[in-house]
Scaffold this active site. Structure first.
Site, PDB file in Angstrom:
ATOM      1  N   HIS A   1       0.807  -1.213   0.000  1.00  0.00           N
ATOM      2  CA  HIS A   1       0.000   0.000   0.000  1.00  0.00           C
ATOM      3  C   HIS A   1       0.846   1.271   0.000  1.00  0.00           C
ATOM      4  O   HIS A   1       0.340   2.346  -0.294  1.00  0.00           O
ATOM      5  CB  HIS A   1      -0.991  -0.004   1.172  1.00  0.00           C
ATOM      6  CG  HIS A   1      -0.405   0.155   2.516  1.00  0.00           C
ATOM      7  ND1 HIS A   1      -0.241  -0.889   3.397  1.00  0.00           N
ATOM      8  CD2 HIS A   1       0.057   1.239   3.166  1.00  0.00           C
ATOM      9  CE1 HIS A   1       0.278  -0.445   4.519  1.00  0.00           C
ATOM     10  NE2 HIS A   1       0.476   0.843   4.406  1.00  0.00           N
TER      11      HIS A   1
ATOM     12  N   ASP B   1       0.162  -7.680   1.268  1.00  0.00           N
ATOM     13  CA  ASP B   1       0.561  -6.296   1.545  1.00  0.00           C
ATOM     14  C   ASP B   1       2.078  -6.174   1.648  1.00  0.00           C
ATOM     15  O   ASP B   1       2.613  -5.509   2.531  1.00  0.00           O
ATOM     16  CB  ASP B   1      -0.086  -5.750   2.813  1.00  0.00           C
ATOM     17  CG  ASP B   1       0.021  -4.216   2.898  1.00  0.00           C
ATOM     18  OD1 ASP B   1       0.268  -3.596   1.853  1.00  0.00           O
ATOM     19  OD2 ASP B   1      -0.124  -3.670   4.005  1.00  0.00           O
TER      20      ASP B   1
ATOM     21  N   SER C   1       4.420   2.647   7.861  1.00  0.00           N
ATOM     22  CA  SER C   1       4.156   1.481   7.024  1.00  0.00           C
ATOM     23  C   SER C   1       5.374   1.083   6.204  1.00  0.00           C
ATOM     24  O   SER C   1       6.016   1.920   5.572  1.00  0.00           O
ATOM     25  CB  SER C   1       2.993   1.755   6.063  1.00  0.00           C
ATOM     26  OG  SER C   1       1.772   1.533   6.692  1.00  0.00           O
TER      27      SER C   1
END
Length: 497
Positions: free
Chosen positions: A221, A254, A338
């Protein structure tokens, strides 16, 4: 672990399905991937308070922040609750499985956008001196906050250097196994990633050096916006910036791998990888990332839980979701973290920070810049390493499958095989792993090996911790009677089929 496209984000949350609970078999949590802060956080509505001074009035600065959007999770951003309803999802890795609806998280902010009221003037010369000191302290505090707010607003596109005398503090020798020692070794191998799509959408996330060939591991992402005709850059703590390209990305896991262009091998020092299977609850953790664009930030905590079922959406509106059996940590993780490494006490990578719990919406999401509440989630490095190796080798992810579609409806009794598969296909693939093992529509899977299965997303996340060809024991109920069978997992290549 909030998936935000902008850069900086899944077990069950107490108030929303599925919500983190104390059992390892908790329902999967919708999560917000802690990606980068594509938007500038606003100043607080109430100014900081200096000890010993009266409470201050409301802030005079702006009050609202625009939510940061992310493409998939921990990027780090807020996503909607785990999939539920009567939707069926192929547990075999068929793609795309339905994604949890994105739930916006309210933006938060910090800074010095306010005016300090003048303190009451004490009587006497001594009182006047004290007042002067307090005023000076307030002024310095406001100035410092203003500088911090400006740095966040600029999203690390520039740097500020302040020269001060350290009086020999930099000469202090620290234990190499201390947090400071681990951070000193790991920081040079982390990068702040800036991704921008052709439509201008993007944000900031984190990654770390995987090998000396220039491969960097991060979240899908974080880089999703730059996959098709976008722009990627990676900046090291010493300020050196390199253009990069996406080698491969896996929406379901992911995980993504990018490669730096023209980076000298002397700049590339791969971080050592640990064994996430051997991690224990209570082990110390160290997270590195760029929360809200503040690059090279180090935070610490512990492993709060293992095998947390997490389902997160990238907030893009596409019907895709990520599923993981995550490591839960209370190390502070925010949008921008992230893709960054979660380290153990020795400095070995045990996970990739991917999602965070959003306090204000009861779930996980990627459409807002929710802040850390001590519930962060990381992809175990054993799984991420396998995925990264496949992406480097073929450019495509490989998913383990059992060849059956299960309901994504919120449940606590197990994962039920649906009567019909996706788009009217067979719920149990003829000749597939589940079919060969004797599973049928209507069966409710309650365990995979020793892991309790309480829902479809939990089953998917657990299956994806395995590799094609692995043999697993499935416990299921049929007409109220419990049975067990062995399933040899099959494989599916790619995110869409």
């Amino acid at each position: 672990m909030s998936t935000e496209n902008e850069g900086t984000e899944v077990p069950p949350a107490p108030s929303a399905p599925p919500v983190p609970v104390d059992s390892p078999a908790a329902s999967p949590q919708p999560s917000s991937a802690p990606q980068g802060g594509a938007t500038t956080p606003p100043p607080p509505s109430t100014p900081p308070r200096v000890p010993g001074t009266p409470p201050q009035g409301p802030a005079a600065g702006p009050q609202s922040g625009e939510a940061a959007a992310g493409a998939a999770a921990p990027s780090g951003a807020a996503a909607g609750p785990a999939p539920h309803g009567s939707t069926a999802s192929p547990v075999d890795g068929s793609w795309p499985p339905p994604a949890p609806p994105a739930m916006p998280a309210s933006g938060g902010g910090w800074g010095a956008g306010y005016q300090q009221p003048a303190p009451a003037r004490p009587s006497g010369r001594r009182g006047g001196l004290i007042a002067a000191v307090i005023v000076a302290a307030l002024f310095a505090g406001g100035l410092g906050g203003g500088i911090g707010y400006t740095l966040a607003k600029n999203d690390d596109t520039g740097s500020t250097t302040v020269s001060v005398s350290d009086n020999g503090a930099s000469q202090v020798k620290r234990d190499p196994n201390s947090i400071a020692g681990v951070a000193a070794r790991a920081l040079p191998s982390t990068v702040t990633i800036e991704a921008q799509g052709s439509n201008g959408r993007g944000g900031t996330g984190t990654g770390f050096v995987f090998d000396t060939q220039g491969h960097i591991i991060t979240n899908n992402h974080v880089v999703a916006d730059a996959v098709d005709g976008g722009r990627l850059t990676a900046t090291f703590p010493d300020g050196k910036k390199y253009a990069a390209e996406v080698v491969g990305h896996a929406q379901g896991y992911d995980v993504a791998v990018i490669k730096l262009k023209d980076a000298p091998s002397s700049q590339l020092k791969p971080l050592p990888l640990g064994d996430s299977d051997k991690v224990a609850v209570g082990d110390q953790t160290i997270a590195i990332g760029a929360p809200f664009g503040l690059s090279n930030t180090v935070t610490t905590g512990i492993i709060s839980a293992k095998n947390r079922p997490v389902a997160s959406s990238d907030g893009s509106g596409e019907s895709r979701a990520s599923y993981m059996s995550a490591l839960q940590t209370d190390a502070s993780i925010n949008p921008g973290n992230s893709g960054g490494p979660l380290l153990d006490a020795r400095g070995a990578v045990i996970g990739i920070n991917s999602a965070i719990q959003s306090a204000n919406n009861g779930g996980f999401g990627s459409s807002g810049q929710s802040g850390s509440i001590g519930l962060g989630f990381a992809i175990p490095i054993n799984q991420a390493k396998y995925v990264a190796q496949q992406l480097i080798k073929t450019g495509q992810p490989v998913y383990a499958k059992i060849g059956a579609s299960v309901s994504l409806e919120e449940s606590s009794s197990g994962a039920q095989i649906t009567d019909q598969g996706v788009d009217g296909s067979d719920a149990v693939e003829p000749g597939g792993p589940a079919d060969k093992a004797g599973l049928e529509p209507g069966d409710v899977i309650t365990k995979l090996d020793d892991t309790v299965i309480d829902s479809g997303p939990t089953l998917i996340g657990e299956i994806w911790t395995h590799k094609p060809g692995d043999k697993v024991k499935i416990t299921y109920k049929r007409d109220g009677v419990e049975h067990t069978t062995e399933v040899t997992l099959g494989s599916r290549v790619g995110d869409s089929d």
